[in-house]
Design a protein around this motif. Structure first.
Motif, PDB file in Angstrom:
ATOM      1  N   GLN A 147      -5.237   1.491  -2.099  1.00  0.00           N
ATOM      2  CA  GLN A 147      -6.462   1.338  -1.315  1.00  0.00           C
ATOM      3  C   GLN A 147      -6.773  -0.142  -1.072  1.00  0.00           C
ATOM      4  O   GLN A 147      -7.132  -0.540   0.045  1.00  0.00           O
ATOM      5  CB  GLN A 147      -7.625   1.996  -2.066  1.00  0.00           C
ATOM      6  CG  GLN A 147      -8.962   1.918  -1.345  1.00  0.00           C
ATOM      7  CD  GLN A 147     -10.066   2.599  -2.153  1.00  0.00           C
ATOM      8  OE1 GLN A 147      -9.898   3.711  -2.634  1.00  0.00           O
ATOM      9  NE2 GLN A 147     -11.184   1.904  -2.311  1.00  0.00           N
ATOM     10  N   ASN A 148      -6.615  -0.954  -2.105  1.00  0.00           N
ATOM     11  CA  ASN A 148      -6.866  -2.394  -1.960  1.00  0.00           C
ATOM     12  C   ASN A 148      -5.927  -3.021  -0.938  1.00  0.00           C
ATOM     13  O   ASN A 148      -6.346  -3.794  -0.068  1.00  0.00           O
ATOM     14  CB  ASN A 148      -6.691  -3.095  -3.307  1.00  0.00           C
ATOM     15  CG  ASN A 148      -7.813  -2.812  -4.281  1.00  0.00           C
ATOM     16  OD1 ASN A 148      -8.892  -2.369  -3.879  1.00  0.00           O
ATOM     17  ND2 ASN A 148      -7.571  -3.056  -5.563  1.00  0.00           N
TER      18      ASN A 148
ATOM     19  N   ALA B 202       0.839  -1.201   0.000  1.00  0.00           N
ATOM     20  CA  ALA B 202       0.000   0.000   0.000  1.00  0.00           C
ATOM     21  C   ALA B 202       0.875   1.254   0.000  1.00  0.00           C
ATOM     22  O   ALA B 202       0.634   2.213  -0.755  1.00  0.00           O
ATOM     23  CB  ALA B 202      -0.930  -0.011   1.208  1.00  0.00           C
TER      24      ALA B 202
ATOM     25  N   ALA C 284      -4.288  -1.676   1.470  1.00  0.00           N
ATOM     26  CA  ALA C 284      -4.517  -1.188   2.830  1.00  0.00           C
ATOM     27  C   ALA C 284      -5.715  -1.899   3.466  1.00  0.00           C
ATOM     28  O   ALA C 284      -5.861  -1.904   4.691  1.00  0.00           O
ATOM     29  CB  ALA C 284      -4.756   0.322   2.811  1.00  0.00           C
ATOM     30  N   ARG C 285      -6.535  -2.522   2.622  1.00  0.00           N
ATOM     31  CA  ARG C 285      -7.738  -3.200   3.111  1.00  0.00           C
ATOM     32  C   ARG C 285      -7.552  -4.723   3.233  1.00  0.00           C
ATOM     33  O   ARG C 285      -7.872  -5.328   4.253  1.00  0.00           O
ATOM     34  CB  ARG C 285      -8.883  -2.904   2.146  1.00  0.00           C
ATOM     35  CG  ARG C 285     -10.143  -3.723   2.344  1.00  0.00           C
ATOM     36  CD  ARG C 285     -11.027  -3.164   3.414  1.00  0.00           C
ATOM     37  NE  ARG C 285     -12.106  -4.083   3.752  1.00  0.00           N
ATOM     38  CZ  ARG C 285     -13.014  -3.846   4.687  1.00  0.00           C
ATOM     39  NH1 ARG C 285     -12.967  -2.709   5.362  1.00  0.00           N
ATOM     40  NH2 ARG C 285     -13.956  -4.720   4.945  1.00  0.00           N
TER      41      ARG C 285
ATOM     42  N   LEU D 281      -3.287   4.395  -7.107  1.00  0.00           N
ATOM     43  CA  LEU D 281      -4.033   4.806  -5.909  1.00  0.00           C
ATOM     44  C   LEU D 281      -5.056   3.744  -5.509  1.00  0.00           C
ATOM     45  O   LEU D 281      -5.264   3.475  -4.315  1.00  0.00           O
ATOM     46  CB  LEU D 281      -4.728   6.148  -6.167  1.00  0.00           C
ATOM     47  CG  LEU D 281      -3.802   7.368  -6.250  1.00  0.00           C
ATOM     48  CD1 LEU D 281      -4.575   8.598  -6.707  1.00  0.00           C
ATOM     49  CD2 LEU D 281      -3.130   7.632  -4.894  1.00  0.00           C
ATOM     50  N   LEU D 282      -5.675   3.120  -6.517  1.00  0.00           N
ATOM     51  CA  LEU D 282      -6.636   2.058  -6.225  1.00  0.00           C
ATOM     52  C   LEU D 282      -5.924   0.818  -5.672  1.00  0.00           C
ATOM     53  O   LEU D 282      -6.430   0.151  -4.761  1.00  0.00           O
ATOM     54  CB  LEU D 282      -7.420   1.711  -7.489  1.00  0.00           C
ATOM     55  CG  LEU D 282      -8.631   0.774  -7.317  1.00  0.00           C
ATOM     56  CD1 LEU D 282      -9.566   1.262  -6.207  1.00  0.00           C
ATOM     57  CD2 LEU D 282      -9.394   0.647  -8.629  1.00  0.00           C
TER      58      LEU D 282
ATOM     59  N   GLU E 129     -11.000  -6.308  -4.779  1.00  0.00           N
ATOM     60  CA  GLU E 129     -10.350  -6.606  -3.503  1.00  0.00           C
ATOM     61  C   GLU E 129     -10.190  -8.108  -3.306  1.00  0.00           C
ATOM     62  O   GLU E 129      -9.168  -8.568  -2.786  1.00  0.00           O
ATOM     63  CB  GLU E 129     -11.162  -6.018  -2.345  1.00  0.00           C
ATOM     64  CG  GLU E 129     -11.046  -4.513  -2.213  1.00  0.00           C
ATOM     65  CD  GLU E 129     -11.787  -3.950  -1.012  1.00  0.00           C
ATOM     66  OE1 GLU E 129     -11.715  -2.729  -0.782  1.00  0.00           O
ATOM     67  OE2 GLU E 129     -12.443  -4.743  -0.289  1.00  0.00           O
TER      68      GLU E 129
END
Length: 841
Positions: free
Chosen positions: A249-250, A225, A252-253, A245-246, A264
């Motif tokens: 985000q993925n 991330a 980090a999740r 950026l996506l 995801e």
């Protein structure tokens, strides 16, 4: 059932860029993991082994260099170089150190190694001397087992030199609750432990190791991330900036938390797949029923309008490319047996649910589409077939087969489900089976199957019958009755069974020794946290934590043994055209065709040893003289004529693979000489042994170590692959061959059977060709065959590719239970594929 999505989607330009980048250079061996592992082990001396494993994995996840390759949408690589690999000295290392200067130039699966890497690994290896699983396993083996292995009766090299693989984890659980959820499960079990419990010491440390391993995976994703954010900050291309950026985000999740979208879920799946193969060097980490556990995320996104089919397909295509990025280096001999840089990551589509309903869905079709787009060896795509399989799904699969990539392989629910149930797998679990590695069925997330535990060469015990168990002056097998004194075929067959039983027992001894060594030195907490019931039992997979525990070594050479034993029966005992000693002399003389290189080397070594024992000087010069003398030892012209006549007689004996019921019934009995005795043994994890009947591609290198056989096969040449007939001996067409193979008892071989066929491309042309092809599969499966796989390529194409590899860099063929780039295979393996019978309808 609804309408299936069966429309071709044009391949994204991104996918070809990713593929081109992947294959630009020779794969590279990297030292980072080995260095980090060793640093951690030095810091944790004296701690429980499961704790040391978890701390080492955590350190690797925190410090292993990471990269995001150009154009990637799914990220995560355990090497900086595309198709690079790390090494795993905790299992074995001597073989690689010996090959430092030759691994880049060897025939099968070469790798580049920098001088800096060699230096780092040499320093690392000083620590591991005397500490590996292979060294401990060797110390546990019986002396006679080591003798049998030295004489190539069987080889348990898969887990002897590598980590434990051949399983499918609970991907769906990671997607549903994330590693934070799995951590919470382990923490709850740990809280329930009492210090006074009899198993508290081991149980508590295992659960703590699971918790730390889950955190390691979470931390690893967080690093990606951060890297994606950093790259996005520097990126000038607006589209790529948004992609990065996506990605950030993925990562980090997931995989920390439950996946909320198909994207995801794809990223979470990949982190699991890749990190399992960072913890251990075991291969055949199979994604299993991808179309089932990923479907809820795809369906929800489609219904909500959050994703298009085109983008969902592109994400799947990206995963397919990533599966080819993973790699491992094997020793030279093993590389011959597993040629093609394959990791045997089997992904299967279609089939049934727990209640027996067909569950083919849109993603099932899109899995096939992804293999069409990428045209790469991985994943080893498979499809499940049963009476309820939609015809349009099989036609879609046949279209992929027609491309010539050797995919998919086809598996029969009607045989595999009852075969698993016969091994005490519940009907619900059996109905939801997937395939591991090449052809091995198991229940995902509950099984430690130890598939591919050894290769057992069924031809070698027959050699021992002729020699009374002796080879080069060493008593390798049991001392069976002298062949000159055998009065009937029953005595000969009994001697073969006696040799088989003896060597099967020694193979079990080898596998069990290796099994114990892994439990003691290399338990795997990360792998174990995703397989039931390790957390509940407080045991690693290696200590028996799985619900189902098996050991599955495979025998091969059924066709050669069937044809050989029938030749002995007919020519010696029925027609009395020659005696057994005369047959033995013909085999020793290789039917007058000269000794194989393996025989020359072996005989030269034996003579040199005898000279040394007699006090004579034996140096390189003397050995060369011995070799040339042995090589020039020619067969008389009279013997050559006799051998040519013998080969003609052998050729007239009916052969397996031609729909001759009495021959096929005999083949069934020959297979039983391996499959029946094996199932009586148990392994250290509380499970049983189950037989497989397939060689991967080991029929070629192990054939090189095998003398001539009574079916007319010359010394050093390949043994028949899988359960199919000897190359070129099936002359009655594909249906006749399939009828023969179906008469074997596939259900007893619950570790899997492998049936290869090769078709000329014209056989599958047009819709009529596809329909005939599907009818062949259904007919074979109706007769209780277990598995079929195909090469659809002309002999002329393969010969041209062998002569001009630069023109065929992307030619993918079916080798055994896997596909590989044809030009990466050794010449001997290429020849074996070229020489398979080409069928047509």
């Amino acid at each position: 059932m609804g309408k299936f999505y069966d429309e071709d989607i044009e391949k994204s330009p991104r996918i070809q860029k990713l593929i081109d980048h992947l294959y630009e250079k020779l794969p590279v061996i990297e030292a980072d993991r080995a260095v980090l592992l060793t640093e951690s082990y030095k810091e944790t001396e004296g701690e429980p082994v499961i704790t040391r494993r978890a701390k080492a994995f955590h350190k690797i996840c925190k410090e292993l260099p990471i990269t995001i390759r150009p154009d990637e949408l799914i990220v995560g690589s355990n090497s900086i170089a595309p198709r690079g690999c790390q090494v795993f000295p905790e299992y074995s290392f001597e073989w690689l150190e010996r090959e430092f200067d030759t691994v880049a130039t060897r025939d099968a699966d070469p790798f580049y190694m920098s001088e800096d890497t060699k230096k780092k690994l040499h320093e690392v290896y000083q620590y591991w001397k005397g500490k590996t699983t292979s060294e401990l396993a060797t110390s546990y083996m019986a002396p006679e087992t080591l003798v049998a292995m030295e004489h190539n009766i069987f080889t348990p090299g898969n887990y002897f030199y590598n980590g434990i693989g051949h399983f499918t984890v609970k991907y769906e659980e990671v997607l549903e609750i994330g590693f934070e959820g799995i951590k919470a499960k382990a923490e709850a079990e740990l809280c329930a432990c009492r210090v006074s419990d009899a198993d508290y010491a081991k149980r508590s440390h295992f659960l703590e190791a699971v918790i730390l391993s889950c955190q390691a995976a979470i931390d690893y994703a967080y690093r990606y991330a951060a890297l994606a954010l950093a790259e996005a900050a520097k990126e000038t291309d607006k589209q790529r900036k948004l992609e990065l950026l996506l990605i950030a985000q993925n990562c980090a999740r997931v995989p920390a938390k439950p996946a909320r979208s198909f994207y995801e879920a794809c990223q979470s799946f990949w982190f699991v797949q890749m990190l399992i193969q960072t913890e251990s060097s075991g291969h055949s980490i199979s994604p299993g029923r991808f179309d089932q556990y990923m479907y809820p995320y795809y369906k929800a996104d489609m219904e909500a309008g959050k994703i298009t089919r085109e983008f969902a397909q592109e994400l799947m295509d990206c995963i397919w490319v990533k599966l080819n990025d993973l790699n491992k280096v094997r020793d030279k001999d093993s590389a011959e047996g597993f040629a093609g840089y394959s990791l045997f990551q089997n992904l299967i589509a279609g089939g049934q649910d727990e209640e027996g309903n067909d569950v083919t869905n849109d993603l099932s079709f899109m899995c096939i589409e992804a293999s069409m787009h990428t045209q790469l060896p991985a994943p080893s795509l498979s499809v499940r077939v049963w009476n309820g399989t939609p015809d349009e799904f099989l036609i879609k699969a046949a279209k992929l087969t027609r491309t010539g990539v050797g995919l998919p392989a086809y598996y029969n629910d009607e045989v595999i489900i009852p075969a698993l149930m016969s091994r005490n797998v519940t009907i619900e679990d059996a109905r939801t089976y997937n395939i591991i590695g090449c052809v091995e069925p198991q229940k995902a997330g509950k099984t430690d199957g130890w598939h591919d535990a050894a290769f057992f060469n069924m031809c070698r015990p027959l050699e021992m019958v002729f020699s009374g168990g002796m080879e080069n002056g060493v008593q390798v097998g049991v001392k069976t009755k002298d062949i000159a004194a055998m009065k009937n075929f029953e005595e000969f067959m009994e001697a073969y069974k006696e040799q088989m039983n003896y060597f099967i027992g020694l193979m079990v001894n080898a596998d069990n020794a290796i099994d114990v060594a892994h439990a003691e030195r290399c338990p795997l907490p990360f792998q174990s946290c995703m397989i039931d019931d390790c957390i509940k039992r407080g045991k690693s997979l290696q200590e028996g934590g799985a619900v189902y525990n098996f050991t599955g070594p495979q025998g091969f050479g059924i066709a050669n043994m069937t044809d050989s034993l029938l030749a002995v029966k007919k020519l010696v005992f029925d027609e009395k055209k020659l005696t057994l000693p005369e047959f033995k002399k013909a085999l020793d003389d290789n039917f007058g065709k000269g000794l194989s290189e393996q025989q020359l080397q072996s005989l030269t070594t034996e003579i040199a040893k005898e000279m040394a024992r007699a006090g004579q000087s034996v140096g390189p010069k003397e050995i060369r003289v011995i070799y040339e003398t042995v090589k020039e030892n020619k067969v008389s012209e009279a013997d050559k004529k006799k051998y040519d006549q013998l080969l003609a007689w052998i050729n007239d004996v009916p052969k397996y693979g031609n729909d001759i019921p009495e021959v096929d019934a005999f083949a069934r009995e020959v297979a039983y000489t391996y499959t029946k005795p094996l199932q009586n043994y148990k392994n250290p994890r509380g499970g049983i042994y189950q037989a497989g009947l397939y060689p991967v591609s080991a029929n070629v290198p192990l054939g090189a170590q095998t003398g001539a056989t009574p079916d007319g096969r010359l010394a050093g040449t390949p043994i028949a692959d899988g359960v199919g007939p000897v190359q070129g001996k099936d002359t009655k067409g594909p249906t006749a061959t399939a009828n023969s193979v179906s008469r074997l008892d596939h259900m007893i071989a619950s570790n899997g059977t492998l049936f290869n066929q090769k078709f000329h491309p014209s056989a599958l042309s047009g819709m009529e060709g596809l329909q005939k092809f599907v009818s062949l599969i259904r007919a074979f499966f109706d007769q209780k065959g277990m598995h079929m796989q195909f090469n659809v390529v002309s002999r002329e194409t393969l010969l041209d590719a062998q002569a001009h590899p630069e023109k065929y860099k992307n030619l993918v063929v079916r080798v055994a239970g896997y596909s590989a780039l044809f030009t990466t295979l050794s010449k001997s393996l290429q020849d074996d594929i070229i020489n398979r019978t080409v069928q047509g309808f």
